[in-house]
Every structure is written in structure tokens, then in C-alpha cells.
Write an enzyme that holds these catalytic residues in place. Structure first.
Site, PDB file in Angstrom:
ATOM      1  N   HIS A 141      -9.588   0.606   4.661  1.00 52.41           N
ATOM      2  CA  HIS A 141      -8.312   0.806   5.362  1.00 52.41           C
ATOM      3  C   HIS A 141      -8.559   1.742   6.551  1.00 52.41           C
ATOM      4  O   HIS A 141      -9.397   2.652   6.468  1.00 52.41           O
ATOM      5  CB  HIS A 141      -7.285   1.411   4.404  1.00 52.41           C
ATOM      6  CG  HIS A 141      -5.909   1.449   4.981  1.00 52.41           C
ATOM      7  ND1 HIS A 141      -5.516   2.419   5.861  1.00 52.41           N
ATOM      8  CD2 HIS A 141      -4.846   0.628   4.826  1.00 52.41           C
ATOM      9  CE1 HIS A 141      -4.254   2.190   6.225  1.00 52.41           C
ATOM     10  NE2 HIS A 141      -3.834   1.105   5.607  1.00 52.41           N
ATOM     11  N   ASN A 176       0.853  -1.196   0.000  1.00 54.01           N
ATOM     12  CA  ASN A 176       0.000   0.000   0.000  1.00 54.01           C
ATOM     13  C   ASN A 176       0.884   1.240   0.000  1.00 54.01           C
ATOM     14  O   ASN A 176       1.480   1.580   1.021  1.00 54.01           O
ATOM     15  CB  ASN A 176      -0.901  -0.031   1.248  1.00 54.01           C
ATOM     16  CG  ASN A 176      -1.723   1.233   1.386  1.00 54.01           C
ATOM     17  OD1 ASN A 176      -1.846   2.021   0.449  1.00 54.01           O
ATOM     18  ND2 ASN A 176      -2.299   1.428   2.566  1.00 54.01           N
ATOM     19  N   SER A 228       3.458  -2.410  10.121  1.00 53.88           N
ATOM     20  CA  SER A 228       4.918  -2.356  10.269  1.00 53.88           C
ATOM     21  C   SER A 228       5.614  -3.659   9.884  1.00 53.88           C
ATOM     22  O   SER A 228       6.615  -4.045  10.497  1.00 53.88           O
ATOM     23  CB  SER A 228       5.297  -1.915  11.692  1.00 53.88           C
ATOM     24  OG  SER A 228       4.823  -0.595  11.933  1.00 53.88           O
ATOM     25  N   GLU A 252      -7.051   4.212   7.607  1.00 54.30           N
ATOM     26  CA  GLU A 252      -6.895   5.637   7.289  1.00 54.30           C
ATOM     27  C   GLU A 252      -8.120   6.169   6.547  1.00 54.30           C
ATOM     28  O   GLU A 252      -8.461   7.345   6.659  1.00 54.30           O
ATOM     29  CB  GLU A 252      -5.591   5.853   6.499  1.00 54.30           C
ATOM     30  CG  GLU A 252      -4.380   5.654   7.415  1.00 54.30           C
ATOM     31  CD  GLU A 252      -3.085   5.300   6.717  1.00 54.30           C
ATOM     32  OE1 GLU A 252      -2.984   5.440   5.488  1.00 54.30           O
ATOM     33  OE2 GLU A 252      -2.150   4.866   7.426  1.00 54.30           O
ATOM     34  N   LYS A 281      -0.023   4.267  -0.231  1.00 54.63           N
ATOM     35  CA  LYS A 281      -0.689   5.457   0.337  1.00 54.63           C
ATOM     36  C   LYS A 281      -0.489   6.647  -0.612  1.00 54.63           C
ATOM     37  O   LYS A 281      -0.517   6.475  -1.819  1.00 54.63           O
ATOM     38  CB  LYS A 281      -0.186   5.735   1.751  1.00 54.63           C
ATOM     39  CG  LYS A 281      -0.196   4.471   2.614  1.00 54.63           C
ATOM     40  CD  LYS A 281       0.012   4.730   4.058  1.00 54.63           C
ATOM     41  CE  LYS A 281       0.103   3.398   4.802  1.00 54.63           C
ATOM     42  NZ  LYS A 281      -0.003   3.541   6.226  1.00 54.63           N
ATOM     43  N   GLU A 330      -5.308  -5.387  10.395  1.00 49.36           N
ATOM     44  CA  GLU A 330      -4.282  -4.356  10.582  1.00 49.36           C
ATOM     45  C   GLU A 330      -4.559  -3.578  11.861  1.00 49.36           C
ATOM     46  O   GLU A 330      -5.356  -2.621  11.851  1.00 49.36           O
ATOM     47  CB  GLU A 330      -4.304  -3.377   9.405  1.00 49.36           C
ATOM     48  CG  GLU A 330      -3.989  -3.991   8.071  1.00 49.36           C
ATOM     49  CD  GLU A 330      -3.454  -2.931   7.131  1.00 49.36           C
ATOM     50  OE1 GLU A 330      -2.312  -3.068   6.702  1.00 49.36           O
ATOM     51  OE2 GLU A 330      -4.163  -1.956   6.869  1.00 49.36           O
ATOM     52  N   GLY A 365       2.321   2.087  10.558  1.00 49.22           N
ATOM     53  CA  GLY A 365       3.208   3.234  10.399  1.00 49.22           C
ATOM     54  C   GLY A 365       3.914   3.633  11.674  1.00 49.22           C
ATOM     55  O   GLY A 365       4.510   4.710  11.747  1.00 49.22           O
TER      56      GLY A 365
HETATM   57  C1  PEP Z   1      -0.801  -0.044   5.898  1.00 47.03           C
HETATM   58  O1  PEP Z   1      -0.905   1.137   5.641  1.00 47.03           O
HETATM   59  O2  PEP Z   1      -1.654  -0.827   5.466  1.00 47.03           O
HETATM   60  C2  PEP Z   1       0.338  -0.488   6.699  1.00 47.03           C
HETATM   61  C3  PEP Z   1       0.325  -1.702   7.174  1.00 47.03           C
HETATM   62  O3  PEP Z   1       1.347   0.408   6.887  1.00 47.03           O
HETATM   63  P1  PEP Z   1       2.791   0.106   7.573  1.00 47.03           P
HETATM   64  O4  PEP Z   1       3.312  -1.170   6.969  1.00 47.03           O
HETATM   65  O5  PEP Z   1       3.634   1.293   7.218  1.00 47.03           O
HETATM   66  O6  PEP Z   1       2.552  -0.041   9.023  1.00 47.03           O
END
Ligand code: PEP
Length: 250
Positions: free
Chosen positions: A98, A12, A212, A100, A14, A169, A175
Site C-alpha cells: 500500500h 482498508n 476516494s 502508505e 487503516k 491506487e 484520502g
Molecule cells: C486506500 O487507503 O487504499 C484508499 C483508497 O483510501 P481512500 O478510499 O480513503 O482514498
């Protein structure tokens, strides 16, 4: 990871990468991923770079997913993009729900409608769920993800199994550099699978972990029996680290 389910690793991006950067990334990634490896791979560029990414990856097995899809076919929805529009620029799938997007206002009912619209159009849909740190600390993780999965699949049917993926997630791991432990990821992904099993065949459903994930922790997370791959944010922006995560899944 169960031997019966083919893993999926999706990156992803973003709100990152111009068209030129996306093209360069995709060309580099195509040279790093073993096409014979038993793993599905997808990149999720911003809407503006979908077409260039799809063109750069044409002829490879690497798929291109959008980061969201609107539930309506067309109409007065300023700033939104329909499933047909995604297909028109070469997308194979879309993320839905997601955290976000949910933080920006997407509701469970919209997530359910978007899962339906995306699958009906022929897209692979990766529906995301996950709890906040407060919810986890309150001991309400299971209730939270149970509700999100039930409501997100409110319009889904058993026939959707081939086009549906769910990503667990935890918001506190996205992040932040703080990753769920393999035990935490396994426990939550097993709950997702069990709850989704009320709608689709849970044993066939692919459930991803996201939060992460990086080349150093990917293998142990994806070794969990109910974790069938990863949704990767930050570590998916560099082709070498993303390819290393793909290799860990394979
Ligand atoms: C995500 O945005 O779906 C995500 C898992 O981000 P990150 O790997 O940076 O934590």
C-alpha cells in the site's frame, strides 16, 4: 468490469477500529451484504482486530485481509507479522505495498518477497501500486506503474493467478476526496493488466481501482472494462456506505 472476472470490493480500515468496534461493524455488514451477490467482499482491519473480525464474519462469505504481511516466516523482525500468524488468527488475505506502507519505507523488493510469502502461505494477496501527483504531472504514470508491477511480481509465477489481485491506487486520490476519472482509472488499470500479463494470465487477473471511492462514484468506476472492483479506504469505515459500494459492484 469483464463478465469473466468476479469483482472484489475490499475495505482498508487503516489504523481505525478497536476490537469492539470491528465486531460491531462486521455484524452490521453481514446483515447488509447479499450473500448471493456475484461479488467477493473483504474487510482489512488492523492486526489487533483481525481475529475478532474473522470470528464475527465466520459463516458469511465476507473475507478478512490484513493490511500488510512480512516476508519472513519468523525471526528478529520487531513489530512485524508473518503470513502464518495471519492465518492463525483467521485472515484470508493481505494487502501488500500500500502506498502508505511504501511511504513508511517498504521497497519494491520487499513487496515482491511479501507477494511470494503471502501466496505461498495460502493468502490472497492484493498488491498495490500507484503514482504520485508529481509523477502524473511529469507524464511518467505509465513508466511508474509498469516498474512497480514488474518489480512487485518479480517472484510471482503464472500459477499464482488465483491468489493474486492488483490494486491501482493513485496516491493523489487516496484520502483526498479527489477521485481518478473513469478514463484515468481505466487507462491505468489496463496498463497494470498488460504488464502483469507478462507473468500471469492478464485476462484472468483482477485489477481494482482505489482512491476516494464512495457510494456515489463506485458504479461508474467499476463499470470500466479493466476495473474489477475497488479498494476502499475512508468510505469502508461505515457499514452502510461500504455495503452500498459492494452493491454497486454486484
Ligand atoms: C486506500 O487507503 O487504499 C484508499 C483508497 O483510501 P481512500 O478510499 O480513503 O482514498
Amino acid at each position: 468490469m469483464s463478465s469473466g472476472r468476479r469483482p472484489l470490493v475490499a475495505g482498508n480500515w487503516k489504523m481505525h477500529k478497536t476490537v469492539a468496534e470491528a465486531r460491531g461493524f462486521c455484524e452490521a455488514l453481514a446483515g447488509m451484504v447479499d450473500p448471493a451477490a456475484p461479488v467477493d467482499v473483504a474487510v482489512c482491519p488492523p492486526f489487533t482486530a483481525l481475529q475478532a473480525s474473522a470470528e464475527a464474519l465466520a459463516g458469511t462469505a465476507i473475507a478478512v485481509y490484513a493490511q500488510n504481511v512480512h516476508e519472513a516466516a519468523s525471526g528478529a523482525h520487531t513489530g512485524e507479522v508473518s503470513a502464518a500468524m495471519l492465518l492463525d488468527v483467521g485472515a484470508d488475505g493481505a494487502l501488500v505495498g500500500h502506498s502508505e506502507r511504501r511511504a513508511a519505507g517498504d521497497t519494491d523488493a520487499q513487496v515482491a518477497a511479501r507477494v511470494r510469502a503471502g501466496i505461498d502461505a495460502g493468502l490472497i494477496v492484493v498488491m498495490c501500486c500507484g503514482e504520485s501527483l508529481d509523477t502524473r504531472r511529469a507524464g511518467e504514470t505509465e513508466a511508474w506503474i509498469t516498474r512497480q508491477v514488474r518489480e512487485g511480481l518479480a517472484q510471482a509465477t503464472a500459477a499464482d493467478i488465483d491468489r493474486l489481485v492488483i490494486a491501482y491506487e493513485p496516491i493523489w486520490a487516496i484520502g483526498t476526496g479527489e477521485t481518478a476519472t473513469p478514463d484515468q482509472a481505466q487507462e491505468a488499470c489496463a496498463i497494470v493488466r498488460a504488464v502483469a500479463g507478462g507473468v500471469v494470465d492478464g485476462q484472468q487477473l483482477r485489477v481494482l481501482y482505489g482512491g476516494s471511492v464512495n457510494p456515489g462514484n463506485a458504479a461508474e468506476l467499476m463499470a470500466c472494462p479493466d476495473v474489477d472492483g475497488a479498494l476502499v479506504g475512508g468510505a469502508s469505515l461505515d457499514p452502510e456506505s461500504f455495503a452500498a459500494i459492494v452493491a454497486a459492484a454486484a
